[in-house]
Scaffold this motif. Structure first.
Motif, PDB file in Angstrom:
ATOM      1  N   ASP A   1       6.371   2.767  17.001  1.00  0.00           N
ATOM      2  CA  ASP A   1       6.877   1.494  17.515  1.00  0.00           C
ATOM      3  C   ASP A   1       8.043   1.044  16.627  1.00  0.00           C
ATOM      4  O   ASP A   1       7.848   0.617  15.491  1.00  0.00           O
ATOM      5  CB  ASP A   1       5.755   0.457  17.505  1.00  0.00           C
ATOM      6  N   ALA A   2       9.241   1.138  17.171  1.00  0.00           N
ATOM      7  CA  ALA A   2      10.426   0.798  16.377  1.00  0.00           C
ATOM      8  C   ALA A   2      10.452  -0.674  15.997  1.00  0.00           C
ATOM      9  O   ALA A   2      10.875  -1.038  14.891  1.00  0.00           O
ATOM     10  CB  ALA A   2      11.698   1.166  17.150  1.00  0.00           C
ATOM     11  N   ASP A   3      10.005  -1.547  16.903  1.00  0.00           N
ATOM     12  CA  ASP A   3       9.999  -2.980  16.608  1.00  0.00           C
ATOM     13  C   ASP A   3       9.031  -3.291  15.464  1.00  0.00           C
ATOM     14  O   ASP A   3       9.353  -4.077  14.561  1.00  0.00           O
ATOM     15  CB  ASP A   3       9.600  -3.774  17.851  1.00  0.00           C
ATOM     16  N   PHE A   4       7.859  -2.698  15.519  1.00  0.00           N
ATOM     17  CA  PHE A   4       6.861  -2.939  14.475  1.00  0.00           C
ATOM     18  C   PHE A   4       7.371  -2.424  13.129  1.00  0.00           C
ATOM     19  O   PHE A   4       7.226  -3.085  12.099  1.00  0.00           O
ATOM     20  CB  PHE A   4       5.549  -2.266  14.861  1.00  0.00           C
ATOM     21  N   GLN A   5       7.974  -1.240  13.139  1.00  0.00           N
ATOM     22  CA  GLN A   5       8.523  -0.698  11.901  1.00  0.00           C
ATOM     23  C   GLN A   5       9.613  -1.606  11.340  1.00  0.00           C
ATOM     24  O   GLN A   5       9.685  -1.839  10.132  1.00  0.00           O
ATOM     25  CB  GLN A   5       9.086   0.701  12.155  1.00  0.00           C
ATOM     26  N   LEU A  64       0.095   1.002   5.630  1.00  0.00           N
ATOM     27  CA  LEU A  64       0.587   0.240   6.776  1.00  0.00           C
ATOM     28  C   LEU A  64       1.903   0.817   7.276  1.00  0.00           C
ATOM     29  O   LEU A  64       2.135   0.907   8.490  1.00  0.00           O
ATOM     30  CB  LEU A  64       0.764  -1.226   6.378  1.00  0.00           C
ATOM     31  N   GLN A  65       2.755   1.223   6.361  1.00  0.00           N
ATOM     32  CA  GLN A  65       4.024   1.841   6.761  1.00  0.00           C
ATOM     33  C   GLN A  65       3.785   3.165   7.475  1.00  0.00           C
ATOM     34  O   GLN A  65       4.436   3.477   8.486  1.00  0.00           O
ATOM     35  CB  GLN A  65       4.903   2.058   5.531  1.00  0.00           C
ATOM     36  N   GLU A  66       2.834   3.950   6.982  1.00  0.00           N
ATOM     37  CA  GLU A  66       2.511   5.230   7.630  1.00  0.00           C
ATOM     38  C   GLU A  66       1.964   5.016   9.038  1.00  0.00           C
ATOM     39  O   GLU A  66       2.323   5.750   9.967  1.00  0.00           O
ATOM     40  CB  GLU A  66       1.508   5.998   6.775  1.00  0.00           C
ATOM     41  N   GLU A 115      -7.316   0.059  12.687  1.00  0.00           N
ATOM     42  CA  GLU A 115      -6.968   0.451  11.321  1.00  0.00           C
ATOM     43  C   GLU A 115      -5.838  -0.409  10.777  1.00  0.00           C
ATOM     44  O   GLU A 115      -5.847  -0.803   9.601  1.00  0.00           O
ATOM     45  CB  GLU A 115      -6.573   1.925  11.269  1.00  0.00           C
ATOM     46  N   GLN A 116      -4.845  -0.710  11.620  1.00  0.00           N
ATOM     47  CA  GLN A 116      -3.759  -1.579  11.173  1.00  0.00           C
ATOM     48  C   GLN A 116      -4.271  -2.957  10.787  1.00  0.00           C
ATOM     49  O   GLN A 116      -3.881  -3.511   9.753  1.00  0.00           O
ATOM     50  CB  GLN A 116      -2.702  -1.695  12.275  1.00  0.00           C
ATOM     51  N   ARG A 117      -5.155  -3.491  11.605  1.00  0.00           N
ATOM     52  CA  ARG A 117      -5.710  -4.806  11.290  1.00  0.00           C
ATOM     53  C   ARG A 117      -6.553  -4.752  10.018  1.00  0.00           C
ATOM     54  O   ARG A 117      -6.522  -5.685   9.201  1.00  0.00           O
ATOM     55  CB  ARG A 117      -6.554  -5.314  12.457  1.00  0.00           C
ATOM     56  N   ALA A 118      -7.302  -3.659   9.830  1.00  0.00           N
ATOM     57  CA  ALA A 118      -8.108  -3.522   8.622  1.00  0.00           C
ATOM     58  C   ALA A 118      -7.222  -3.470   7.378  1.00  0.00           C
ATOM     59  O   ALA A 118      -7.531  -4.079   6.342  1.00  0.00           O
ATOM     60  CB  ALA A 118      -8.982  -2.274   8.712  1.00  0.00           C
ATOM     61  N   VAL A 119      -6.099  -2.727   7.470  1.00  0.00           N
ATOM     62  CA  VAL A 119      -5.187  -2.640   6.332  1.00  0.00           C
ATOM     63  C   VAL A 119      -4.564  -4.009   6.032  1.00  0.00           C
ATOM     64  O   VAL A 119      -4.451  -4.423   4.871  1.00  0.00           O
ATOM     65  CB  VAL A 119      -4.087  -1.593   6.610  1.00  0.00           C
ATOM     66  N   ILE A 120      -4.170  -4.724   7.073  1.00  0.00           N
ATOM     67  CA  ILE A 120      -3.587  -6.060   6.876  1.00  0.00           C
ATOM     68  C   ILE A 120      -4.610  -7.004   6.259  1.00  0.00           C
ATOM     69  O   ILE A 120      -4.291  -7.776   5.339  1.00  0.00           O
ATOM     70  CB  ILE A 120      -3.066  -6.606   8.221  1.00  0.00           C
TER      71      ILE A 120
END
Length: 368
Positions: free
Chosen positions: A164-168, A155-157, A229-234
């Protein structure tokens, strides 16, 4: 994803270490409440009682001697202890019988339990892409921790790749929380035996509620802006944390049964000698038969009564040692679901803990 202001968000992820009371907990306190062998703790408490009695006798020798010369008073005290010991053993053994009676069930109930256990392991195996998950509790927990670590790292990668700086910034506290808690869990597993209680100690330190809350905030904040992919990881992280919570509660139930069985057996072993000693004291206590000599204000009668009183308290001390650990486990593993029941460290304290660990130190040796 990048332009959402802070005011438009339902909330940012807090930096905190839940169960922070264990971070500043002294080694002696932790040993006394959790890690120490219960019979060793019992012996330590008995020595403390005996030392206290002898110490008080040294401080006020005349008052204690006058009290002990009242033979009827001393006998009444031991009579009360004898009745209490017999009642205590009866109550604890009765409770143990009630708990163990739950294990005496029909074959359909046993089949459902077995099916639920197999289904749980299979679903975890699907998540980690392994056909067979480890059977030992400690190894089983290591698999879950490794999945949490690798999914969080991914997720961090993904956040870095999206730029996206806000998301990070929003997931960084969650990443730090996983870093700290997985590191603590691995250290606990390395320092304890691989049995049920060793796994339960890990559960005492790992707070899944805060991490589930953090993932829910991410989902609510970004919603459809998340990539597939982000949603799958979450989703994988949420499911893995649920597996961790379920496994902890299951191991805790096993621990309680084992602890109650140990308490009952230890109590029976200790109570019989205690009853014999109390009975002997009641039958034989006579101040006129004890030599009237003193050494450092300690008379033979005083030492005899102090030792006998300590032995009489042994069943209660055994009960205290076991109940203290059971209640500590209960207080620190309350199943709160998505709710957070305890406060964590301040942000700067958390950062200090996080900087002492590195990502590469966690999970790289999973193949060992």
């Amino acid at each position: 994803m990048g332009d959402n202001g802070d005011d438009d968000r339902p909330g940012r992820i807090d930096r905190r270490v839940i169960a922070s009371h264990q971070t500043d907990e002294g080694q002696l306190t932790r040993w006394f409440l959790l890690t120490g062998r219960r019979m060793v703790v019992t012996a330590a408490l008995l020595l403390l009682v005996l030392g206290t009695l002898l110490g008080l006798s040294l401080l006020r020798p005349f008052d204690v001697h006058s009290l002990l010369t009242e033979t009827n008073t001393t006998q009444d005290l031991f009579n009360t202890l004898l009745s209490g010991t017999i009642l205590l053993v009866s109550v604890v053994v009765s409770i143990n019988s009630v708990v163990l009676s739950e294990e005496i069930t029909d074959i359909e109930t046993q089949q459902r339990r077995l099916d639920a256990s197999i289904d749980y392991r299979q679903r975890l195996g699907d998540l980690v892409a392994e056909d067979v998950t480890p059977a030992r509790p400690a190894e089983f927990l290591r698999v879950i921790l490794h999945v949490i670590y690798t999914r969080t790292q991914r997720l961090q990668e993904l956040a870095t790749e999206e730029g996206d700086a806000d998301f990070q910034a929003d997931i960084e506290p969650f990443v730090t929380d996983v870093l700290v808690q997985v590191g603590q869990a691995r250290a606990t597993l390395a320092d304890t035996r691989s049995g049920t209680f060793g796994v339960l100690l890990v559960g005492l330190r790992y707070d899944h509620s805060e991490q589930l809350r953090a993932l829910r905030i991410v989902d609510q904040t970004y919603g459809d802006e998340l990539t597939d992919e982000q949603r799958a990881v979450i989703d994988d992280l949420v499911q893995t944390l649920k597996f961790l919570a379920t496994g902890r509660e299951y191991f805790k139930s096993i621990y309680y049964k084992q602890e109650l069985a140990r308490l009952s057996s230890r109590l029976l072993y200790v109570s019989l000698p205690s009853i014999v000693v109390i009975s002997y004291v009641i039958l034989s206590l006579d101040t006129e038969l004890v030599p009237d000599v003193t050494l450092l204000t300690l008379s033979p009668l005083l030492v005899f009564v102090a030792v006998a009183y300590t032995v009489a308290l042994a069943p209660y001390i055994v009960l205290t040692a076991y109940v203290l650990r059971a209640t500590t486990v209960t207080l620190r593993t309350v199943a709160a679901g998505p709710f957070i029941l305890s406060a964590g460290l301040e942000e700067q304290d958390r950062e200090a803990v996080a900087t002492s660990l590195e990502w590469g130190a966690i999970g790289d040796d999973e193949e060992e």
